[in-house]
Design a protein around this motif. Structure first.
Motif, PDB file in Angstrom:
ATOM      1  N   HIS A 122       0.831  -1.203   0.000  1.00  0.00           N
ATOM      2  CA  HIS A 122       0.000   0.000   0.000  1.00  0.00           C
ATOM      3  C   HIS A 122       0.867   1.255   0.000  1.00  0.00           C
ATOM      4  O   HIS A 122       2.037   1.225   0.378  1.00  0.00           O
ATOM      5  CB  HIS A 122      -0.920   0.013   1.220  1.00  0.00           C
ATOM      6  N   GLN A 123       0.268   2.362  -0.397  1.00  0.00           N
ATOM      7  CA  GLN A 123       0.925   3.659  -0.354  1.00  0.00           C
ATOM      8  C   GLN A 123       0.615   4.332   0.983  1.00  0.00           C
ATOM      9  O   GLN A 123      -0.527   4.322   1.449  1.00  0.00           O
ATOM     10  CB  GLN A 123       0.432   4.553  -1.494  1.00  0.00           C
TER      11      GLN A 123
ATOM     12  N   ALA B 232       8.044  13.364  19.643  1.00  0.00           N
ATOM     13  CA  ALA B 232       7.470  13.582  18.313  1.00  0.00           C
ATOM     14  C   ALA B 232       6.141  12.870  18.192  1.00  0.00           C
ATOM     15  O   ALA B 232       5.854  11.896  18.907  1.00  0.00           O
ATOM     16  CB  ALA B 232       8.433  13.063  17.230  1.00  0.00           C
ATOM     17  N   ARG B 233       5.320  13.365  17.275  1.00  0.00           N
ATOM     18  CA  ARG B 233       4.107  12.655  16.877  1.00  0.00           C
ATOM     19  C   ARG B 233       3.976  12.774  15.373  1.00  0.00           C
ATOM     20  O   ARG B 233       4.312  13.802  14.773  1.00  0.00           O
ATOM     21  CB  ARG B 233       2.864  13.193  17.572  1.00  0.00           C
ATOM     22  N   LEU B 234       3.485  11.710  14.772  1.00  0.00           N
ATOM     23  CA  LEU B 234       3.346  11.659  13.324  1.00  0.00           C
ATOM     24  C   LEU B 234       2.052  10.924  13.001  1.00  0.00           C
ATOM     25  O   LEU B 234       1.777   9.868  13.573  1.00  0.00           O
ATOM     26  CB  LEU B 234       4.550  10.949  12.703  1.00  0.00           C
ATOM     27  N   ASP B 235       1.253  11.506  12.118  1.00  0.00           N
ATOM     28  CA  ASP B 235       0.037  10.866  11.625  1.00  0.00           C
ATOM     29  C   ASP B 235       0.243  10.434  10.188  1.00  0.00           C
ATOM     30  O   ASP B 235       0.746  11.220   9.366  1.00  0.00           O
ATOM     31  CB  ASP B 235      -1.157  11.836  11.652  1.00  0.00           C
ATOM     32  N   TYR B 236      -0.141   9.189   9.885  1.00  0.00           N
ATOM     33  CA  TYR B 236      -0.134   8.783   8.486  1.00  0.00           C
ATOM     34  C   TYR B 236      -1.233   7.768   8.233  1.00  0.00           C
ATOM     35  O   TYR B 236      -1.724   7.097   9.146  1.00  0.00           O
ATOM     36  CB  TYR B 236       1.237   8.265   8.043  1.00  0.00           C
ATOM     37  N   SER B 237      -1.639   7.683   6.970  1.00  0.00           N
ATOM     38  CA  SER B 237      -2.666   6.734   6.553  1.00  0.00           C
ATOM     39  C   SER B 237      -2.138   5.951   5.364  1.00  0.00           C
ATOM     40  O   SER B 237      -1.045   6.223   4.856  1.00  0.00           O
ATOM     41  CB  SER B 237      -3.963   7.471   6.194  1.00  0.00           C
ATOM     42  N   TRP B 238      -2.893   4.964   4.924  1.00  0.00           N
ATOM     43  CA  TRP B 238      -2.445   4.151   3.790  1.00  0.00           C
ATOM     44  C   TRP B 238      -3.637   3.730   2.948  1.00  0.00           C
ATOM     45  O   TRP B 238      -4.757   3.601   3.439  1.00  0.00           O
ATOM     46  CB  TRP B 238      -1.654   2.939   4.269  1.00  0.00           C
ATOM     47  N   ILE B 239      -3.359   3.570   1.642  1.00  0.00           N
ATOM     48  CA  ILE B 239      -4.393   3.139   0.707  1.00  0.00           C
ATOM     49  C   ILE B 239      -3.793   2.136  -0.266  1.00  0.00           C
ATOM     50  O   ILE B 239      -2.573   2.124  -0.496  1.00  0.00           O
ATOM     51  CB  ILE B 239      -5.015   4.325  -0.074  1.00  0.00           C
TER      52      ILE B 239
ATOM     53  N   ALA C 157      -6.216   2.194  -5.703  1.00  0.00           N
ATOM     54  CA  ALA C 157      -6.900   3.417  -5.282  1.00  0.00           C
ATOM     55  C   ALA C 157      -5.960   4.617  -5.376  1.00  0.00           C
ATOM     56  O   ALA C 157      -6.378   5.723  -5.751  1.00  0.00           O
ATOM     57  CB  ALA C 157      -7.431   3.261  -3.865  1.00  0.00           C
ATOM     58  N   TYR C 158      -4.691   4.384  -5.044  1.00  0.00           N
ATOM     59  CA  TYR C 158      -3.718   5.469  -5.134  1.00  0.00           C
ATOM     60  C   TYR C 158      -3.540   5.921  -6.578  1.00  0.00           C
ATOM     61  O   TYR C 158      -3.471   7.120  -6.858  1.00  0.00           O
ATOM     62  CB  TYR C 158      -2.386   5.010  -4.551  1.00  0.00           C
TER      63      TYR C 158
ATOM     64  N   GLY D 192      -3.935   9.958 -10.685  1.00  0.00           N
ATOM     65  CA  GLY D 192      -4.219  10.206 -12.092  1.00  0.00           C
ATOM     66  C   GLY D 192      -2.965  10.358 -12.920  1.00  0.00           C
ATOM     67  O   GLY D 192      -2.055   9.526 -12.869  1.00  0.00           O
ATOM     68  N   GLU D 193      -2.878  11.465 -13.658  1.00  0.00           N
ATOM     69  CA  GLU D 193      -1.757  11.688 -14.582  1.00  0.00           C
ATOM     70  C   GLU D 193      -0.434  11.895 -13.859  1.00  0.00           C
ATOM     71  O   GLU D 193       0.630  11.855 -14.475  1.00  0.00           O
ATOM     72  CB  GLU D 193      -2.052  12.905 -15.457  1.00  0.00           C
TER      73      GLU D 193
END
Length: 302
Positions: free
Chosen positions: A94-95, A149-156, A160-161, A166-167
């Protein structure tokens, strides 16, 4: 030291002993790097209840050039990705999308005499959404808490990515060009190859340089400018408006949209009044195609 760093050190000391028993080496794919020498983390282990212990080694030389801000942000990034992939079932296929990165740092951490070789990191993970994590980290050097530190990230998923991008999914790196840099010393760097800002006709505004030959920021082909490069641009812009000495002790970063390679991204920095004596507060904004792409608020010790 910022108040945010005044934590219970007994809790940290116990976890440091636990990390000595960890036996797992860090695969470079877990931290999204192709160059094994760019991996700063060395071991990790679980402490239970969504808490983990990591160890890291900061080399004196190498791809990061000994830059404390760059080493710190890369360590925080690697720690969040490692735990996501190794312990929390974030798929490697996933990305991942970084949404924010904040941290506080002890002001004496920038003293060359205090520069660490080895670090211990305590990690706590919270799930924001089914596919999103908040990763909080306490970073210790020789048993002393030096950064949080704090870091937020998500994944798809990749499909879908690709629809999302797109282009912009494919970028011809061979065709990516960068304008000439500002003098390295004006942004707190030693070598021209480290500079990510180019001059503009507007005071305290620069054009972002996307020099993909800079392996500290572009380890492998990507379809957008990495968040690490944007934070580095903010560091350099803050140094330019607070020179000669800018030691970031608090950084709050928000990423609003992707920064693309095919159009200029403009970096603005402004110094605003700070309530704390001995601190300069800088607001840095990145704008591309007339829209804000990211923003960084930075407190610098004088």
């Amino acid at each position: 030291m910022p108040k945010a760093l005044l934590s219970d050190r007994r809790r940290h000391t116990k976890a440091v002993h636990r990390i000595g028993a960890s036996v797992q080496n860090v695969p470079q794919e877990y931290v999204h790097l192709h160059d094994a020498e760019a991996v700063l983390l060395t071991k990790w282990s679980s402490l239970g209840s969504d808490r983990y212990a990591l160890s890291a080694h900061w080399p004196e030389t190498g791809v990061y050039g000994g830059s404390v801000p760059l080493l710190l942000t890369q360590t925080v990034r690697q720690g969040a990705l490692l735990i996501g992939h190794s312990e929390l079932e974030v798929p490697l296929s996933h990305q991942t999308l970084m949404e924010l990165m904040d941290f506080s740092v002890s002001s004496d951490f920038y003293d060359p005499n205090n520069k660490p070789g080895n670090l211990f990191i305590l990690v706590t993970v919270k799930r924001n959404r089914p596919r999103s994590l908040r990763v909080e980290q306490s970073i210790l050097s020789e048993g002393r808490l030096v950064a949080e530190a704090r870091l937020d990230y998500s994944w798809i998923a990749s499909a879908a990515y690709r629809r999302l991008r797109g282009e912009h999914t494919e970028v011809a790196w061979e065709e990516v060009t960068s304008p000439a840099p500002v003098p390295a010393h004006t942004v707190g760097r030693t070598h021209e190859r480290e500079v990510v800002l180019a001059p503009s006709d507007v005071p305290n505004r620069w054009q972002l340089r996307t020099d993909v030959s800079n392996l500290a920021l572009y380890d492998h082909r990507v379809d957008h400018v990495p968040g690490l490069a944007l934070i580095e641009a903010a560091y350099q812009a803050a140094h330019a408006v607070t020179a000669p000495d800018c030691h970031p002790i608090r950084v709050m970063s928000t990423f609003n949209r992707y920064v693309e390679f095919d159009s200029p991204c403009w970096i603005d920095a402004i110094v605003v009044p700070a309530p704390d004596k001995g601190v300069m507060h800088v607001e840095i904004t990145g704008v591309q195609n007339g829209e804000r792409a990211f923003s960084v608020s930075m407190d610098c010790a004088r």
